[in-house]
Design a protein around this motif. Structure first.
Motif, PDB file in Angstrom:
ATOM      1  N   GLY A  69     -12.515  -0.083   2.772  1.00 21.22           N
ATOM      2  CA  GLY A  69     -13.328  -1.289   2.662  1.00 21.22           C
ATOM      3  C   GLY A  69     -12.756  -2.464   3.416  1.00 21.22           C
ATOM      4  N   ALA A  70     -13.657  -3.303   3.942  1.00 21.48           N
ATOM      5  CA  ALA A  70     -13.299  -4.553   4.611  1.00 21.48           C
ATOM      6  C   ALA A  70     -12.342  -4.333   5.773  1.00 21.48           C
ATOM      7  CB  ALA A  70     -12.726  -5.543   3.607  1.00 21.48           C
ATOM      8  N   GLY A  71     -12.591  -3.305   6.564  1.00 21.06           N
ATOM      9  CA  GLY A  71     -11.763  -3.069   7.738  1.00 21.06           C
ATOM     10  C   GLY A  71     -10.320  -2.773   7.424  1.00 21.06           C
ATOM     11  N   GLY A  72     -10.079  -2.145   6.291  1.00 26.08           N
ATOM     12  CA  GLY A  72      -8.717  -1.785   5.890  1.00 26.08           C
ATOM     13  C   GLY A  72      -8.031  -2.812   5.020  1.00 26.08           C
ATOM     14  N   MET A  73      -8.690  -3.946   4.759  1.00 25.55           N
ATOM     15  CA  MET A  73      -8.042  -5.023   4.010  1.00 25.55           C
ATOM     16  C   MET A  73      -7.888  -4.716   2.525  1.00 25.55           C
ATOM     17  SD  MET A  73      -9.201  -8.673   5.625  1.00 25.55           S
ATOM     18  CE  MET A  73     -10.938  -8.486   5.230  1.00 25.55           C
ATOM     19  N   ILE A  74      -8.849  -4.001   1.944  1.00 31.28           N
ATOM     20  CA  ILE A  74      -8.803  -3.752   0.496  1.00 31.28           C
ATOM     21  C   ILE A  74      -7.585  -2.904   0.136  1.00 31.28           C
ATOM     22  CG2 ILE A  74      -9.962  -2.548  -1.396  1.00 31.28           C
ATOM     23  CD1 ILE A  74     -12.619  -3.521  -0.251  1.00 31.28           C
ATOM     24  N   GLY A  75      -7.406  -1.789   0.820  1.00 35.00           N
ATOM     25  CA  GLY A  75      -6.257  -0.933   0.532  1.00 35.00           C
ATOM     26  C   GLY A  75      -4.945  -1.590   0.878  1.00 35.00           C
ATOM     27  N   SER A  76      -4.921  -2.327   1.985  1.00 39.06           N
ATOM     28  CA  SER A  76      -3.689  -3.009   2.402  1.00 39.06           C
ATOM     29  C   SER A  76      -3.292  -4.079   1.401  1.00 39.06           C
ATOM     30  CB  SER A  76      -3.877  -3.624   3.787  1.00 39.06           C
ATOM     31  OG  SER A  76      -4.169  -2.628   4.743  1.00 39.06           O
ATOM     32  N   ASP A  77      -4.268  -4.826   0.916  1.00 38.93           N
ATOM     33  CA  ASP A  77      -3.986  -5.872  -0.069  1.00 38.93           C
ATOM     34  C   ASP A  77      -3.470  -5.276  -1.371  1.00 38.93           C
ATOM     35  OD1 ASP A  77      -4.053  -8.654  -0.936  1.00 38.93           O
ATOM     36  OD2 ASP A  77      -5.742  -8.069  -2.206  1.00 38.93           O
ATOM     37  N   ASN A  78      -3.991  -4.111  -1.729  1.00 37.00           N
ATOM     38  CA  ASN A  78      -3.526  -3.442  -2.943  1.00 37.00           C
ATOM     39  C   ASN A  78      -2.039  -3.136  -2.866  1.00 37.00           C
ATOM     40  OD1 ASN A  78      -2.983  -0.496  -4.216  1.00 37.00           O
ATOM     41  ND2 ASN A  78      -4.418  -1.621  -5.510  1.00 37.00           N
ATOM     42  N   VAL A  79      -1.582  -2.656  -1.716  1.00 36.07           N
ATOM     43  CA  VAL A  79      -0.160  -2.343  -1.551  1.00 36.07           C
ATOM     44  C   VAL A  79       0.674  -3.613  -1.448  1.00 36.07           C
ATOM     45  CG1 VAL A  79       1.536  -1.296   0.008  1.00 36.07           C
ATOM     46  CG2 VAL A  79      -0.562  -0.065  -0.577  1.00 36.07           C
ATOM     47  N   ALA A  80       0.150  -4.633  -0.772  1.00 36.98           N
ATOM     48  CA  ALA A  80       0.889  -5.895  -0.654  1.00 36.98           C
ATOM     49  C   ALA A  80       1.222  -6.481  -2.020  1.00 36.98           C
ATOM     50  CB  ALA A  80       0.081  -6.902   0.160  1.00 36.98           C
ATOM     51  N   LYS A  81       0.362  -6.213  -2.992  1.00 35.60           N
ATOM     52  CA  LYS A  81       0.542  -6.764  -4.337  1.00 35.60           C
ATOM     53  C   LYS A  81       1.181  -5.764  -5.307  1.00 35.60           C
ATOM     54  CE  LYS A  81      -3.128 -10.222  -3.961  1.00 35.60           C
ATOM     55  NZ  LYS A  81      -3.113 -10.222  -2.495  1.00 35.60           N
ATOM     56  N   SER A  82       1.678  -4.634  -4.780  1.00 33.67           N
ATOM     57  CA  SER A  82       2.337  -3.622  -5.605  1.00 33.67           C
ATOM     58  C   SER A  82       3.841  -3.884  -5.669  1.00 33.67           C
ATOM     59  CB  SER A  82       2.082  -2.227  -5.028  1.00 33.67           C
ATOM     60  OG  SER A  82       0.705  -1.902  -5.063  1.00 33.67           O
ATOM     61  N   PRO A  83       4.533  -3.272  -6.628  1.00 32.91           N
ATOM     62  CA  PRO A  83       5.992  -3.440  -6.708  1.00 32.91           C
ATOM     63  C   PRO A  83       6.681  -2.897  -5.454  1.00 32.91           C
ATOM     64  CG  PRO A  83       5.112  -2.470  -8.726  1.00 32.91           C
ATOM     65  CD  PRO A  83       4.001  -2.448  -7.735  1.00 32.91           C
ATOM     66  N   PRO A  84       7.703  -3.589  -4.952  1.00 33.14           N
ATOM     67  CA  PRO A  84       8.412  -3.137  -3.743  1.00 33.14           C
ATOM     68  C   PRO A  84       9.484  -2.096  -4.044  1.00 33.14           C
ATOM     69  CG  PRO A  84       9.307  -5.227  -4.447  1.00 33.14           C
ATOM     70  CD  PRO A  84       8.186  -4.908  -5.421  1.00 33.14           C
ATOM     71  N   VAL A  90       1.404   1.986   2.594  1.00 29.75           N
ATOM     72  CA  VAL A  90       0.067   1.942   3.178  1.00 29.75           C
ATOM     73  C   VAL A  90       0.167   2.330   4.653  1.00 29.75           C
ATOM     74  CG1 VAL A  90       0.221  -0.515   3.837  1.00 29.75           C
ATOM     75  CG2 VAL A  90      -2.030   0.532   3.458  1.00 29.75           C
ATOM     76  N   VAL A  91      -0.898   2.952   5.157  1.00 30.42           N
ATOM     77  CA  VAL A  91      -0.990   3.199   6.588  1.00 30.42           C
ATOM     78  C   VAL A  91      -1.461   1.892   7.231  1.00 30.42           C
ATOM     79  CG1 VAL A  91      -1.997   4.575   8.436  1.00 30.42           C
ATOM     80  CG2 VAL A  91      -1.499   5.639   6.230  1.00 30.42           C
ATOM     81  N   SER A  92      -0.520   1.071   7.641  1.00 30.53           N
ATOM     82  CA  SER A  92      -0.852  -0.169   8.335  1.00 30.53           C
ATOM     83  C   SER A  92      -1.341   0.188   9.729  1.00 30.53           C
ATOM     84  CB  SER A  92       0.378  -1.079   8.401  1.00 30.53           C
ATOM     85  OG  SER A  92       1.514  -0.363   8.856  1.00 30.53           O
ATOM     86  N   ASN A  93      -2.202  -0.647  10.292  1.00 31.32           N
ATOM     87  CA  ASN A  93      -2.814  -0.279  11.571  1.00 31.32           C
ATOM     88  C   ASN A  93      -3.343  -1.496  12.298  1.00 31.32           C
ATOM     89  OD1 ASN A  93      -5.934  -0.426  10.805  1.00 31.32           O
ATOM     90  ND2 ASN A  93      -4.829   0.471   9.079  1.00 31.32           N
ATOM     91  N   ILE A  94      -3.778  -1.273  13.523  1.00 22.35           N
ATOM     92  CA  ILE A  94      -4.218  -2.369  14.370  1.00 22.35           C
ATOM     93  C   ILE A  94      -5.407  -3.116  13.769  1.00 22.35           C
ATOM     94  CG2 ILE A  94      -5.738  -0.891  15.736  1.00 22.35           C
ATOM     95  CD1 ILE A  94      -4.969  -2.569  18.185  1.00 22.35           C
ATOM     96  N   ALA A  95      -6.238  -2.433  12.986  1.00 22.52           N
ATOM     97  CA  ALA A  95      -7.393  -3.095  12.373  1.00 22.52           C
ATOM     98  C   ALA A  95      -6.967  -3.998  11.220  1.00 22.52           C
ATOM     99  CB  ALA A  95      -8.393  -2.053  11.889  1.00 22.52           C
ATOM    100  N   SER A  96      -6.181  -3.454  10.305  1.00 24.36           N
ATOM    101  CA  SER A  96      -5.820  -4.199   9.094  1.00 24.36           C
ATOM    102  C   SER A  96      -4.684  -5.176   9.298  1.00 24.36           C
ATOM    103  CB  SER A  96      -5.436  -3.220   7.981  1.00 24.36           C
ATOM    104  OG  SER A  96      -4.334  -2.416   8.372  1.00 24.36           O
ATOM    105  N   HIS A  97      -3.850  -4.952  10.337  1.00 26.17           N
ATOM    106  CA  HIS A  97      -2.669  -5.790  10.537  1.00 26.17           C
ATOM    107  C   HIS A  97      -2.594  -6.400  11.940  1.00 26.17           C
ATOM    108  CE1 HIS A  97      -1.525  -3.723   6.886  1.00 26.17           C
ATOM    109  NE2 HIS A  97      -0.538  -4.575   6.739  1.00 26.17           N
TER     110      HIS A  97
END
Length: 320
Positions: A69-84, A90-97
Protein backbone atom coordinates in the motif's frame (compact mmCIF):
# COMPACT_ATOMS: atom_id res chain seq x y z
CA UNK A 1 20.94 -39.31 43.38
CA UNK A 2 17.91 -38.51 41.16
CA UNK A 3 17.83 -34.95 42.47
CA UNK A 4 21.54 -34.46 41.70
CA UNK A 5 21.08 -35.82 38.17
CA UNK A 6 18.08 -33.54 37.57
CA UNK A 7 20.05 -30.52 38.84
CA UNK A 8 23.01 -31.40 36.60
CA UNK A 9 20.74 -31.73 33.56
CA UNK A 10 19.08 -28.38 34.33
CA UNK A 11 22.43 -26.60 34.61
CA UNK A 12 23.65 -28.19 31.37
CA UNK A 13 20.56 -27.19 29.32
CA UNK A 14 21.60 -23.56 28.61
CA UNK A 15 24.92 -24.79 27.26
CA UNK A 16 23.10 -27.03 24.81
CA UNK A 17 21.12 -24.15 23.30
CA UNK A 18 23.84 -21.49 23.49
CA UNK A 19 25.24 -22.14 19.97
CA UNK A 20 21.81 -21.48 18.42
CA UNK A 21 21.55 -18.13 20.24
CA UNK A 22 25.08 -17.14 19.29
CA UNK A 23 24.53 -18.05 15.67
CA UNK A 24 21.36 -15.97 15.35
CA UNK A 25 22.67 -12.91 17.14
CA UNK A 26 21.03 -13.36 20.53
CA UNK A 27 17.60 -14.75 19.69
CA UNK A 28 16.07 -17.89 18.24
CA UNK A 29 12.79 -16.11 17.57
CA UNK A 30 11.78 -15.66 13.91
CA UNK A 31 12.73 -12.55 11.99
CA UNK A 32 9.77 -10.80 10.36
CA UNK A 33 10.73 -9.49 6.92
CA UNK A 34 8.14 -7.03 5.63
CA UNK A 35 7.75 -6.85 1.86
CA UNK A 36 5.89 -3.54 1.35
CA UNK A 37 4.35 -4.61 -1.97
CA UNK A 38 1.94 -7.41 -3.00
CA UNK A 39 3.11 -10.96 -3.73
CA UNK A 40 4.33 -11.76 -7.23
CA UNK A 41 6.36 -8.69 -8.14
CA UNK A 42 10.09 -7.99 -8.16
CA UNK A 43 10.12 -6.66 -4.59
CA UNK A 44 8.38 -9.78 -3.33
CA UNK A 45 10.68 -12.10 -5.29
CA UNK A 46 13.85 -10.44 -4.01
CA UNK A 47 12.49 -10.35 -0.47
CA UNK A 48 11.84 -14.08 -0.52
CA UNK A 49 15.27 -14.81 -1.98
CA UNK A 50 16.84 -12.71 0.79
CA UNK A 51 14.71 -14.45 3.44
CA UNK A 52 15.93 -17.85 2.28
CA UNK A 53 19.57 -16.78 2.44
CA UNK A 54 19.15 -15.17 5.87
CA UNK A 55 17.60 -18.36 7.26
CA UNK A 56 20.54 -20.38 6.01
CA UNK A 57 23.14 -17.89 7.16
CA UNK A 58 21.72 -17.04 10.58
CA UNK A 59 20.18 -20.38 11.51
CA UNK A 60 17.02 -18.49 12.34
CA UNK A 61 13.50 -18.59 10.84
CA UNK A 62 12.55 -15.66 8.58
CA UNK A 63 8.85 -15.02 7.96
CA UNK A 64 7.88 -12.89 4.96
CA UNK A 65 5.04 -10.47 5.71
CA UNK A 66 3.50 -8.71 2.68
CA UNK A 67 2.15 -5.33 3.79
CA UNK A 68 1.34 -3.48 0.59
CA UNK A 69 0.00 0.00 0.00
CA UNK A 70 0.90 3.63 -0.68
CA UNK A 71 3.91 2.83 -2.84
CA UNK A 72 5.59 0.81 -0.12
CA UNK A 73 5.04 3.37 2.64
CA UNK A 74 2.61 1.34 4.76
CA UNK A 75 4.92 -1.64 5.27
CA UNK A 76 7.99 0.56 5.64
CA UNK A 77 6.32 2.72 8.27
CA UNK A 78 5.31 -0.40 10.18
CA UNK A 79 8.96 -1.46 10.48
CA UNK A 80 10.16 2.07 11.26
CA UNK A 81 7.90 2.01 14.31
CA UNK A 82 8.90 -1.53 15.41
CA UNK A 83 11.44 -2.37 18.14
CA UNK A 84 15.07 -2.17 16.89
CA UNK A 85 15.82 -5.69 18.08
CA UNK A 86 16.91 -7.21 14.76
CA UNK A 87 13.65 -9.14 14.45
CA UNK A 88 11.81 -6.59 12.29
CA UNK A 89 13.19 -5.87 8.81
CA UNK A 90 11.81 -4.40 5.59
CA UNK A 91 12.75 -4.63 1.93
CA UNK A 92 13.64 -0.96 1.50
CA UNK A 93 13.65 0.17 -2.12
CA UNK A 94 13.83 3.04 -4.55
CA UNK A 95 10.05 3.57 -4.36
CA UNK A 96 9.63 3.63 -0.58
CA UNK A 97 12.99 5.19 0.30
CA UNK A 98 13.91 7.22 -2.80
CA UNK A 99 11.35 8.51 -5.29
CA UNK A 100 8.53 8.26 -2.76
CA UNK A 101 10.20 10.75 -0.46
CA UNK A 102 10.30 13.25 -3.31
CA UNK A 103 6.70 12.89 -4.53
CA UNK A 104 4.92 12.39 -1.20
CA UNK A 105 4.90 15.43 1.05
CA UNK A 106 3.17 13.58 3.87
CA UNK A 107 5.50 10.61 4.29
CA UNK A 108 5.11 9.16 7.81
CA UNK A 109 8.84 8.46 8.17
CA UNK A 110 12.24 9.81 7.20
CA UNK A 111 13.98 7.36 4.81
CA UNK A 112 17.35 7.93 6.50
CA UNK A 113 16.75 9.01 10.08
CA UNK A 114 14.10 6.40 10.91
CA UNK A 115 15.95 3.32 9.62
CA UNK A 116 19.08 1.26 10.05
CA UNK A 117 20.09 0.38 6.50
CA UNK A 118 21.72 -3.05 6.46
CA UNK A 119 22.58 -4.09 2.92
CA UNK A 120 21.72 -4.12 -0.77
CA UNK A 121 19.92 -7.16 -2.17
CA UNK A 122 20.00 -6.13 -5.83
CA UNK A 123 19.92 -3.20 -8.23
CA UNK A 124 17.58 -4.07 -11.10
CA UNK A 125 17.56 -1.94 -14.28
CA UNK A 126 14.51 -0.49 -15.95
CA UNK A 127 13.77 -0.97 -19.64
CA UNK A 128 11.64 0.76 -22.24
CA UNK A 129 9.53 -1.86 -24.00
CA UNK A 130 7.34 -1.67 -27.10
CA UNK A 131 5.23 -4.19 -29.02
CA UNK A 132 7.51 -6.57 -30.95
CA UNK A 133 5.22 -6.50 -33.98
CA UNK A 134 4.77 -2.73 -33.76
CA UNK A 135 6.36 0.15 -35.69
CA UNK A 136 9.31 0.87 -33.41
CA UNK A 137 12.51 -1.12 -33.70
CA UNK A 138 14.92 1.39 -32.15
CA UNK A 139 14.90 4.12 -29.54
CA UNK A 140 15.72 6.64 -32.28
CA UNK A 141 12.50 5.75 -34.13
CA UNK A 142 10.52 5.99 -30.92
CA UNK A 143 11.83 9.47 -30.11
CA UNK A 144 11.49 10.64 -33.72
CA UNK A 145 7.76 9.89 -33.54
CA UNK A 146 7.54 11.89 -30.32
CA UNK A 147 9.15 14.90 -32.01
CA UNK A 148 6.43 15.00 -34.68
CA UNK A 149 3.73 15.94 -32.19
CA UNK A 150 4.00 16.69 -28.49
CA UNK A 151 2.27 14.03 -26.39
CA UNK A 152 1.51 11.82 -29.38
CA UNK A 153 3.69 8.98 -28.05
CA UNK A 154 2.26 7.43 -24.88
CA UNK A 155 4.37 5.56 -22.30
CA UNK A 156 2.79 3.52 -19.53
CA UNK A 157 4.22 2.87 -16.06
CA UNK A 158 3.20 1.23 -12.79
CA UNK A 159 1.63 4.47 -11.59
CA UNK A 160 2.05 8.17 -10.82
CA UNK A 161 5.16 8.92 -8.81
CA UNK A 162 6.77 5.54 -9.54
CA UNK A 163 10.29 5.01 -10.86
CA UNK A 164 8.85 4.21 -14.30
CA UNK A 165 7.08 7.57 -14.26
CA UNK A 166 10.24 9.39 -13.15
CA UNK A 167 12.41 7.71 -15.79
CA UNK A 168 9.88 8.49 -18.51
CA UNK A 169 10.10 12.15 -17.53
CA UNK A 170 13.89 11.93 -17.46
CA UNK A 171 13.93 10.55 -21.01
CA UNK A 172 11.54 13.28 -22.17
CA UNK A 173 13.74 16.02 -20.79
CA UNK A 174 17.02 14.55 -22.02
CA UNK A 175 15.69 13.89 -25.53
CA UNK A 176 13.86 17.21 -25.78
CA UNK A 177 10.51 15.57 -26.51
CA UNK A 178 7.18 15.37 -24.74
CA UNK A 179 6.21 11.79 -23.97
CA UNK A 180 2.71 11.39 -22.57
CA UNK A 181 2.89 9.40 -19.33
CA UNK A 182 0.01 6.98 -18.70
CA UNK A 183 -0.20 5.57 -15.14
CA UNK A 184 -1.45 2.05 -14.38
CA UNK A 185 -1.82 -0.09 -11.27
CA UNK A 186 1.27 -2.18 -11.91
CA UNK A 187 3.38 -3.22 -14.88
CA UNK A 188 1.07 -6.02 -16.06
CA UNK A 189 -1.87 -3.82 -17.15
CA UNK A 190 0.58 -1.33 -18.69
CA UNK A 191 2.00 -4.14 -20.85
CA UNK A 192 -1.48 -5.26 -21.91
CA UNK A 193 -2.27 -1.81 -23.29
CA UNK A 194 1.02 -1.70 -25.21
CA UNK A 195 0.16 -5.02 -26.84
CA UNK A 196 -3.38 -3.81 -27.55
CA UNK A 197 -2.06 -0.68 -29.24
CA UNK A 198 -3.54 1.69 -26.67
CA UNK A 199 -0.10 2.99 -25.70
CA UNK A 200 3.25 3.04 -27.49
CA UNK A 201 5.59 1.79 -24.77
CA UNK A 202 6.07 0.81 -21.15
CA UNK A 203 8.83 1.87 -18.76
CA UNK A 204 9.26 -0.86 -16.14
CA UNK A 205 11.80 -3.09 -14.40
CA UNK A 206 13.46 -5.42 -16.88
CA UNK A 207 12.58 -8.31 -14.58
CA UNK A 208 8.89 -7.50 -15.09
CA UNK A 209 8.87 -7.10 -18.88
CA UNK A 210 12.07 -8.67 -20.24
CA UNK A 211 10.74 -12.21 -20.60
CA UNK A 212 7.61 -11.25 -22.53
CA UNK A 213 8.32 -12.42 -26.07
CA UNK A 214 5.63 -10.09 -27.40
CA UNK A 215 7.67 -7.08 -26.32
CA UNK A 216 10.81 -5.56 -27.79
CA UNK A 217 13.19 -3.81 -25.37
CA UNK A 218 14.57 -0.60 -26.90
CA UNK A 219 16.99 0.36 -24.13
CA UNK A 220 17.95 -0.43 -20.55
CA UNK A 221 19.01 1.84 -17.67
CA UNK A 222 21.98 -0.17 -16.36
CA UNK A 223 25.56 1.06 -16.78
CA UNK A 224 26.34 -1.97 -18.94
CA UNK A 225 24.29 -4.46 -20.93
CA UNK A 226 22.43 -7.11 -18.95
CA UNK A 227 23.66 -10.69 -19.13
CA UNK A 228 20.27 -12.08 -20.10
CA UNK A 229 19.56 -9.33 -22.65
CA UNK A 230 22.93 -8.75 -24.38
CA UNK A 231 21.32 -7.38 -27.56
CA UNK A 232 19.53 -4.56 -25.73
CA UNK A 233 21.60 -1.35 -25.70
CA UNK A 234 21.88 0.83 -22.63
CA UNK A 235 20.48 4.36 -22.66
CA UNK A 236 24.06 5.53 -22.02
CA UNK A 237 25.20 3.86 -25.26
CA UNK A 238 22.44 5.74 -27.07
CA UNK A 239 23.71 9.13 -25.86
CA UNK A 240 21.66 9.36 -22.65
CA UNK A 241 24.30 8.87 -19.91
CA UNK A 242 22.05 10.50 -17.33
CA UNK A 243 19.67 7.55 -17.58
CA UNK A 244 21.87 5.15 -15.65
CA UNK A 245 19.30 4.60 -12.92
CA UNK A 246 18.56 1.20 -11.41
CA UNK A 247 15.78 0.12 -9.09
CA UNK A 248 17.55 -0.81 -5.86
CA UNK A 249 16.23 -3.13 -3.18
CA UNK A 250 17.82 -3.78 0.21
CA UNK A 251 17.32 -4.75 3.82
CA UNK A 252 16.64 -2.18 6.52
CA UNK A 253 15.47 -2.22 10.11
CA UNK A 254 14.27 0.43 12.56
CA UNK A 255 16.64 3.17 13.66
CA UNK A 256 18.72 2.28 16.71
CA UNK A 257 19.60 -1.31 15.84
CA UNK A 258 22.76 -2.70 17.42
CA UNK A 259 25.49 -2.24 14.76
CA UNK A 260 26.83 -5.71 15.54
CA UNK A 261 23.43 -7.26 14.79
CA UNK A 262 23.13 -5.24 11.55
CA UNK A 263 26.63 -6.36 10.55
CA UNK A 264 25.78 -10.02 11.24
CA UNK A 265 22.65 -9.79 9.07
CA UNK A 266 24.64 -8.05 6.34
CA UNK A 267 27.30 -10.78 6.40
CA UNK A 268 24.67 -13.51 6.02
CA UNK A 269 23.02 -11.62 3.16
CA UNK A 270 26.26 -10.96 1.24
CA UNK A 271 27.45 -14.54 1.74
CA UNK A 272 24.16 -15.92 0.42
CA UNK A 273 23.97 -13.58 -2.57
CA UNK A 274 27.47 -14.44 -3.76
CA UNK A 275 26.96 -18.15 -4.35
CA UNK A 276 27.00 -19.46 -7.96
CA UNK A 277 23.32 -20.43 -7.72
CA UNK A 278 22.28 -16.96 -6.57
CA UNK A 279 24.48 -15.27 -9.17
CA UNK A 280 22.61 -17.24 -11.84
CA UNK A 281 19.25 -16.30 -10.30
CA UNK A 282 20.15 -12.61 -10.11
CA UNK A 283 21.30 -12.66 -13.73
CA UNK A 284 17.72 -13.63 -14.65
CA UNK A 285 16.67 -10.31 -13.09
CA UNK A 286 19.25 -8.31 -15.02
CA UNK A 287 21.65 -7.79 -12.14
CA UNK A 288 24.75 -9.18 -10.41
CA UNK A 289 25.67 -10.08 -6.82
CA UNK A 290 27.08 -7.29 -4.66
CA UNK A 291 29.15 -7.04 -1.50
CA UNK A 292 27.87 -3.79 0.00
CA UNK A 293 28.42 -3.17 3.69
CA UNK A 294 25.78 -1.49 5.84
CA UNK A 295 27.69 1.78 5.46
CA UNK A 296 27.76 1.34 1.65
CA UNK A 297 24.01 0.82 1.48
CA UNK A 298 23.31 3.74 3.80
CA UNK A 299 25.45 5.94 1.54
CA UNK A 300 23.53 4.73 -1.53
CA UNK A 301 20.17 5.69 0.02
CA UNK A 302 21.57 9.04 1.13
CA UNK A 303 22.86 9.80 -2.37
CA UNK A 304 19.64 8.76 -4.13
CA UNK A 305 17.35 11.00 -2.08
CA UNK A 306 18.60 14.37 -3.40
CA UNK A 307 18.97 12.96 -6.92
CA UNK A 308 15.33 11.97 -7.16
CA UNK A 309 14.17 15.10 -5.35
CA UNK A 310 15.79 17.18 -8.10
CA UNK A 311 14.33 15.04 -10.90
CA UNK A 312 10.85 15.16 -9.41
CA UNK A 313 11.05 18.91 -8.86
CA UNK A 314 12.32 19.69 -12.37
CA UNK A 315 9.75 17.42 -14.05
CA UNK A 316 6.93 18.57 -11.73
CA UNK A 317 5.98 14.96 -10.99
CA UNK A 318 2.93 14.65 -8.76
CA UNK A 319 1.10 11.69 -7.27
CA UNK A 320 -2.37 13.24 -7.64
Amino acid sequence: MRRRLLLAATLAAPALVRPAFAQSGGSNRPIRLVVPFPPGGTVDLLGRLAARELEAGLGQPVVVDNRAGAGGMIGSDNVAKSPPDGLHLVVSNIASHGVGAAVNRTMPYDPLRDFTHIGLIAAVPTALGVARDGKYETLAQFLAAARVSAGAVKVGSSGNGTTGHAKTEMLSRMAGVELLHVPYRGAAPAVLDVLAGQTDGVMAAVADIGRNDKLRLLAITSAERAIRWPSVPTFAELQFPGLVANNWFGLSGPAGMDPAVAARINAALVRGLNTPAMAERLADLGTRPNQMTAADYTALVAAELPRWAQIVREANIRVD
